[in-house]
Scaffold this motif. Structure first.
Motif, PDB file in Angstrom:
ATOM      1  N   GLU A   1       0.836  -1.201   0.000  1.00 55.17           N
ATOM      2  CA  GLU A   1       0.000   0.000   0.000  1.00 55.17           C
ATOM      3  C   GLU A   1       0.874   1.256   0.000  1.00 55.17           C
ATOM      4  O   GLU A   1       0.571   2.240  -0.684  1.00 55.17           O
ATOM      5  N   ALA A   2       1.962   1.223   0.773  1.00 54.03           N
ATOM      6  CA  ALA A   2       2.884   2.363   0.810  1.00 54.03           C
ATOM      7  C   ALA A   2       3.524   2.579  -0.560  1.00 54.03           C
ATOM      8  O   ALA A   2       3.717   3.717  -1.004  1.00 54.03           O
ATOM      9  N   GLN A   3       3.842   1.481  -1.245  1.00 55.20           N
ATOM     10  CA  GLN A   3       4.417   1.587  -2.587  1.00 55.20           C
ATOM     11  C   GLN A   3       3.440   2.284  -3.528  1.00 55.20           C
ATOM     12  O   GLN A   3       3.832   3.161  -4.318  1.00 55.20           O
ATOM     13  N   ALA A   4       2.165   1.931  -3.441  1.00 54.54           N
ATOM     14  CA  ALA A   4       1.155   2.560  -4.296  1.00 54.54           C
ATOM     15  C   ALA A   4       1.054   4.052  -4.006  1.00 54.54           C
ATOM     16  O   ALA A   4       0.914   4.875  -4.929  1.00 54.54           O
ATOM     17  N   VAL A   5       1.150   4.425  -2.737  1.00 58.06           N
ATOM     18  CA  VAL A   5       1.112   5.839  -2.353  1.00 58.06           C
ATOM     19  C   VAL A   5       2.309   6.576  -2.942  1.00 58.06           C
ATOM     20  O   VAL A   5       2.173   7.672  -3.509  1.00 58.06           O
ATOM     21  N   LEU A   6       3.482   5.985  -2.820  1.00 60.68           N
ATOM     22  CA  LEU A   6       4.690   6.639  -3.318  1.00 60.68           C
ATOM     23  C   LEU A   6       4.671   6.797  -4.837  1.00 60.68           C
ATOM     24  O   LEU A   6       5.134   7.811  -5.375  1.00 60.68           O
ATOM     25  N   LEU A   7       4.127   5.820  -5.543  1.00 63.95           N
ATOM     26  CA  LEU A   7       4.027   5.934  -6.998  1.00 63.95           C
ATOM     27  C   LEU A   7       3.078   7.060  -7.384  1.00 63.95           C
ATOM     28  O   LEU A   7       3.286   7.755  -8.388  1.00 63.95           O
ATOM     29  N   LYS A   8       2.050   7.274  -6.558  1.00 64.32           N
ATOM     30  CA  LYS A   8       1.132   8.384  -6.793  1.00 64.32           C
ATOM     31  C   LYS A   8       1.834   9.722  -6.530  1.00 64.32           C
ATOM     32  O   LYS A   8       1.727  10.668  -7.301  1.00 64.32           O
ATOM     33  N   TRP A   9       2.598   9.776  -5.435  1.00 60.44           N
ATOM     34  CA  TRP A   9       3.341  11.001  -5.117  1.00 60.44           C
ATOM     35  C   TRP A   9       4.410  11.286  -6.166  1.00 60.44           C
ATOM     36  O   TRP A   9       4.670  12.440  -6.516  1.00 60.44           O
ATOM     37  N   LYS A  10       5.028  10.219  -6.663  1.00 61.98           N
ATOM     38  CA  LYS A  10       6.125  10.380  -7.619  1.00 61.98           C
ATOM     39  C   LYS A  10       5.697  11.163  -8.850  1.00 61.98           C
ATOM     40  O   LYS A  10       6.499  11.902  -9.436  1.00 61.98           O
ATOM     41  N   LYS A  11       4.438  11.024  -9.251  1.00 61.41           N
ATOM     42  CA  LYS A  11       3.928  11.749 -10.428  1.00 61.41           C
ATOM     43  C   LYS A  11       3.997  13.261 -10.229  1.00 61.41           C
ATOM     44  O   LYS A  11       4.058  14.019 -11.196  1.00 61.41           O
ATOM     45  N   ASN A  12       3.995  13.691  -8.962  1.00 62.51           N
ATOM     46  CA  ASN A  12       3.957  15.124  -8.671  1.00 62.51           C
ATOM     47  C   ASN A  12       5.289  15.721  -8.249  1.00 62.51           C
ATOM     48  O   ASN A  12       5.436  16.945  -8.249  1.00 62.51           O
ATOM     49  N   VAL A  13       6.248  14.884  -7.864  1.00 63.97           N
ATOM     50  CA  VAL A  13       7.500  15.443  -7.353  1.00 63.97           C
ATOM     51  C   VAL A  13       8.501  15.677  -8.481  1.00 63.97           C
ATOM     52  O   VAL A  13       8.529  14.949  -9.478  1.00 63.97           O
ATOM     53  N   ALA A  14       9.317  16.713  -8.300  1.00 61.67           N
ATOM     54  CA  ALA A  14      10.354  17.025  -9.288  1.00 61.67           C
ATOM     55  C   ALA A  14      11.461  15.992  -9.230  1.00 61.67           C
ATOM     56  O   ALA A  14      11.997  15.579 -10.265  1.00 61.67           O
ATOM     57  N   LYS A  15      11.794  15.554  -8.005  1.00 63.74           N
ATOM     58  CA  LYS A  15      12.860  14.573  -7.848  1.00 63.74           C
ATOM     59  C   LYS A  15      12.933  14.093  -6.403  1.00 63.74           C
ATOM     60  O   LYS A  15      12.327  14.680  -5.499  1.00 63.74           O
ATOM     61  N   PHE A  16      13.689  13.030  -6.211  1.00 64.05           N
ATOM     62  CA  PHE A  16      14.052  12.562  -4.884  1.00 64.05           C
ATOM     63  C   PHE A  16      15.420  13.181  -4.598  1.00 64.05           C
ATOM     64  O   PHE A  16      16.359  13.018  -5.383  1.00 64.05           O
ATOM     65  N   ASP A  17      15.551  13.870  -3.458  1.00 65.28           N
ATOM     66  CA  ASP A  17      16.748  14.689  -3.272  1.00 65.28           C
ATOM     67  C   ASP A  17      17.061  14.865  -1.787  1.00 65.28           C
ATOM     68  O   ASP A  17      16.165  15.028  -0.965  1.00 65.28           O
ATOM     69  N   ASN A  18      18.368  14.839  -1.463  1.00 63.29           N
ATOM     70  CA  ASN A  18      18.796  15.014  -0.078  1.00 63.29           C
ATOM     71  C   ASN A  18      19.569  16.297   0.163  1.00 63.29           C
ATOM     72  O   ASN A  18      19.894  16.611   1.312  1.00 63.29           O
ATOM     73  N   GLU A  19      19.898  17.047  -0.856  1.00 67.33           N
ATOM     74  CA  GLU A  19      20.727  18.237  -0.697  1.00 67.33           C
ATOM     75  C   GLU A  19      20.136  19.480  -1.348  1.00 67.33           C
ATOM     76  O   GLU A  19      20.015  20.523  -0.729  1.00 67.33           O
ATOM     77  N   GLY A  20      19.776  19.366  -2.627  1.00 70.74           N
ATOM     78  CA  GLY A  20      19.335  20.548  -3.379  1.00 70.74           C
ATOM     79  C   GLY A  20      18.028  21.155  -2.920  1.00 70.74           C
ATOM     80  O   GLY A  20      17.722  22.295  -3.262  1.00 70.74           O
TER      81      GLY A  20
END
Length: 334
Positions: free
Chosen positions: A182-201
């Motif tokens: 279920e968490a994976q499905a949520v993250l795939l939904k969020w991924k459509k909206n995020v510019a990137k996965f990032d720890n610094e920028g």
């Protein structure tokens, strides 16, 4: 006389100053504090940084050595300890250990501080440009298509999967494969909206307005908000991950005595108070907390509401079950 002095130096060179090699997170020690330590111990401090516990651990396992002090999160210390990578600490060389909050010790792996010493307590929270984005303090904001391409999530498997699990009301340490799916499905939904996965920028991007909403570490976002009054910090009402980063000395350290001195120096109440006000993370140092400003303690990046704190969890070592998280993360990142 000057010529003679130069001749003597060339024949009998002055001993090189000792060098302490520190491996830690970015922006995690005040430059002024570093300078004070160097002056006190007539040494040089060299700081290298990592952006995730997993990247740090992988580098060490690949053979990287030469570090004298490392700053893993508590759950990773369990792994490093089990691998026999950590030096036993000599408490006699760290008299300021007495300042560590006993309440924090109850929540970590090494409660006796045999091989690790708590440095900070922090949270993974969200922050937004309050002039351009919603102010709802919930993980559901990443579903907002109006902000598509202007948001970021941490490029950290446990933190970001943990955020999705919290949004569903599940534990960040679940071993339940249905909940993880279920968490994976949520993250795939969020991924459509995020510019990137990032720890610094994300810090500079939020400050400039490139990003309107970011998932990040509380101390980092505290620093951005201190410099930009258009940035608002938010603690998702569903709860967040709470972490304790600690200081350890690896068995491969070349300067163990200087490493002990560094740890003790950072636990000195005056130094710890100065350091935490600069970096924006709370140090679990009972004497230092008496010396910081009220404004610091009232900042939402430092002190969160009790009703939300009750929903927060620390990331735990999952052993073999970590593979379940890796599978989810590979599916999301792929």
């Amino acid at each position: 006389m000057k010529a003679l002095l130069l001749l003597l130096i060339s024949v009998f060179p002055l001993p090189a100053a000792e060098t302490l090699h520190v491996y830690t997170w970015a922006d995690y020690v005040s430059p002024d504090v570093v300078e004070k330590f160097e002056a006190k111990h007539d040494c040089k401090v060299v700081i290298d940084t990592f952006d995730s516990n997993e990247a740090m651990f992988a580098k060490l396992k690949a053979g990287a050595s030469g570090y004298d002090v490392i700053y893993p999160t508590s759950y990773m210390i369990e792994v490093m300890d089990a691998e026999g990578m950590l030096l036993d600490l000599d408490a006699a060389q760290i008299p300021h250990l007495k300042n560590i909050d006993s309440g924090v010790l109850e929540k970590i792996h090494d409660r006796s501080m045999k091989r690790s010493v708590p440095y900070t307590v922090g949270y993974a929270i969200i922050a937004s440009r309050k002039d351009k984005s919603p102010s709802a303090a919930t993980w559901a904001v990443f579903e907002n298509a109006a902000l598509a391409g202007r948001m970021t999530l941490l490029d950290d498997m446990r933190e970001t999967i943990g955020a999705a699990l919290k949004s569903l009301g599940y534990s960040i340490n679940t071993r339940n494969e249905k909940e993880l799916a279920e968490a994976q499905a949520v993250l795939l939904k969020w991924k459509k909206n995020v510019a990137k996965f990032d720890n610094e920028g994300y810090k500079a991007g939020l400050d400039s307005g490139e990003f309107l909403l970011v998932h990040g570490y509380s101390g980092d976002l505290f620093q951005v908000a201190q410099e930009n009054d258009k940035v608002a910090l938010m603690i998702p009402q569903e709860g967040v991950t709470m972490s304790c980063d600690e200081m350890v000395i690896p068995k491969t350290a070349k300067q163990p005595a200087l490493a002990h001195a560094w740890i003790d120096f950072l636990l000195d109440p005056e130094i710890a108070a100065e350091n935490m006000e600069w970096m924006g993370y709370l140090c679990p140092n009972t004497e230092a907390l008496k010396k910081v400003s009220p404004e610091f303690l009232h900042n939402p990046a430092v002190t969160i509401p009790d009703e939300i704190k009750a929903k927060c969890e620390t990331i735990q070592d999952l052993g073999a079950d970590l593979a379940k998280y890796t599978k989810v993360w590979d599916a999301v990142k792929g």
